[in-house]
Design an enzyme around this catalytic site. Structure first.
Site, PDB file in Angstrom:
ATOM      1  N   THR A  34       0.826  -1.213   0.000  1.00  0.00           N
ATOM      2  CA  THR A  34       0.000   0.000   0.000  1.00  0.00           C
ATOM      3  C   THR A  34       0.858   1.260   0.000  1.00  0.00           C
ATOM      4  OG1 THR A  34      -0.207  -0.070   2.418  1.00  0.00           O
ATOM      5  CG2 THR A  34      -1.962  -1.110   1.120  1.00  0.00           C
ATOM      6  N   ASN A  36       3.731   1.471  -1.591  1.00  0.00           N
ATOM      7  CA  ASN A  36       4.161   1.602  -2.988  1.00  0.00           C
ATOM      8  C   ASN A  36       3.107   2.338  -3.805  1.00  0.00           C
ATOM      9  OD1 ASN A  36       6.230  -0.063  -2.105  1.00  0.00           O
ATOM     10  ND2 ASN A  36       5.428  -1.893  -3.109  1.00  0.00           N
ATOM     11  N   TYR A 104      10.633 -12.538   4.721  1.00  0.00           N
ATOM     12  CA  TYR A 104      10.094 -11.490   5.593  1.00  0.00           C
ATOM     13  C   TYR A 104      10.520 -11.680   7.049  1.00  0.00           C
ATOM     14  CZ  TYR A 104       6.820 -10.297   1.825  1.00  0.00           C
ATOM     15  OH  TYR A 104       6.255  -9.910   0.648  1.00  0.00           O
ATOM     16  N   TRP A 105      10.670 -10.539   7.730  1.00  0.00           N
ATOM     17  CA  TRP A 105      10.864 -10.497   9.179  1.00  0.00           C
ATOM     18  C   TRP A 105       9.948  -9.379   9.698  1.00  0.00           C
ATOM     19  CZ3 TRP A 105      14.547 -11.116   5.502  1.00  0.00           C
ATOM     20  CH2 TRP A 105      15.359 -12.264   5.585  1.00  0.00           C
ATOM     21  N   ARG A 170      -1.944 -13.352   0.001  1.00  0.00           N
ATOM     22  CA  ARG A 170      -0.669 -13.913   0.429  1.00  0.00           C
ATOM     23  C   ARG A 170      -0.949 -14.988   1.492  1.00  0.00           C
ATOM     24  NH1 ARG A 170       0.232 -12.131  -3.598  1.00  0.00           N
ATOM     25  NH2 ARG A 170       1.625 -10.441  -4.234  1.00  0.00           N
ATOM     26  N   ASP A 259       1.143  -2.861  -7.633  1.00  0.00           N
ATOM     27  CA  ASP A 259       0.945  -1.657  -6.812  1.00  0.00           C
ATOM     28  C   ASP A 259       0.988  -0.406  -7.677  1.00  0.00           C
ATOM     29  OD1 ASP A 259       1.100  -3.470  -4.669  1.00  0.00           O
ATOM     30  OD2 ASP A 259       3.248  -3.142  -4.431  1.00  0.00           O
TER      31      ASP A 259
END
Length: 299
Positions: A34, A36, A104-105, A170, A259
């Site tokens: 969002t 982006n 991802y983290w 996702r 996006d």
């Protein structure tokens, strides 16, 4: 007479982005689906238009840098919440022939608590012309917080705002496919402009064709079904169009393609362009973005 300029609020999570460079090293930036779209919207609108971001970040120096980056891009961050007990998430991009995958983290991301303060959320939504969010915005919230967000969006709609939503499915962010599909379907019921991606919808809902995706969202007033390099199928106000995106000779990085399409489409649609022209504007912007590295590529 001056052209009307929209007041847009984007809701979600901005993260630290580690993007691969030609020398094999990684460059740090800030991005997130969002955000982006907010960044590209800011570049697509005239200076009189307003783009704000609603989220939550920490109080450490990295969060300071993120907010400074947003501000320098012309995005209003006055409504971003600060939390001493949290920080910002991070993701790393890996590329194979231009197609991206992510690691991802984000367990300690403050954005996961963005709907915790209902009063702050309502204040951020007040007076907006358009509110934009995604399935990732929904996925990072606990069910109770998600309900608070949907209630606040309904109140904003009743006050005159339009809601735009990219399902951005996702599965790894959800406890089950069923929970993901149920939440996205519920959100779609109170959406004015829907921007799904066919490959995601096919995997999650079993849609055989973009037409099936369009039909499943028949109650939504405006729908544009993205489909990678294939034609975009869109419907609004009784009209239906198919638009072939520009040919891209060499795709460098597909990060942020959807996006940026959303930003180009929304900017054109809000400016009063017809459906085909709005889809073409989104596709044109996305085609330029995939020829650069990272999610934020000036069009």
């Amino acid at each position: 007479m001056p052209q009307w300029q929209p007041d847009i609020l984007c809701i979600g999570e901005c993260m630290v982005e580690m993007a691969p460079q030609p020398d094999g090293l990684y460059a740090m930036g800030f991005a997130g689906d969002t955000f982006n779209t907010a960044w590209h919207l800011r570049h697509q609108l005239s200076p009189e238009g307003r783009v704000s971001y609603f989220s939550a970040v920490g109080q450490e120096s990295l969060s300071d840098r993120m907010l400074a980056f947003m501000g320098e891009a012309g995005i209003d961050t006055a409504q971003v919440q600060r939390r001493a007990d949290r920080t910002v998430g991070l993701y790393l991009i890996e590329l194979t022939q231009g197609e991206r995958s992510f690691s991802y983290w984000r367990d300690r991301s403050a954005a996961r608590l963005l709907a915790e303060d209902a009063a702050a959320l309502a204040a951020a939504l007040a007076g907006r012309d358009l509110v934009y969010l995604s399935g990732i915005t929904l996925a990072i919230l606990e069910p109770e917080a998600r309900a608070v967000l949907l209630s606040a969006l309904a109140a904003a709609q009743a006050a005159g705002a339009r809601v735009a939503f990219d399902p951005n499915l996702r599965p790894r962010l959800w406890p089950s496919r069923e929970a993901m599909c149920a939440a996205v379907t519920e959100m779609a019921r109170q959406t004015d402009i829907l921007l799904p991606s066919f490959d995601d919808e096919a995997a999650a809902f079993g849609d055989a064709t973009p037409e099936a995706t369009l039909d499943r969202y028949a109650t939504v007033g405006c729908v544009a079904v993205k489909n990678g390099a294939a034609e975009v199928l869109a419907r609004a106000a009784g009209a239906q169009v198919r638009v072939q995106p520009p040919h891209v000779a060499k795709m460098v990085d597909s990060t942020g393609a959807g996006d940026s399409f959303n930003a180009g489409f929304l900017a054109a649609w809000l400016a009063g362009q017809d459906l085909g022209s709005a889809v073409a504007a989104g596709a044109q912007l996305a085609s330029r973005v995939v020829q650069g590295r990272g999610a934020l590529v000036a069009g």
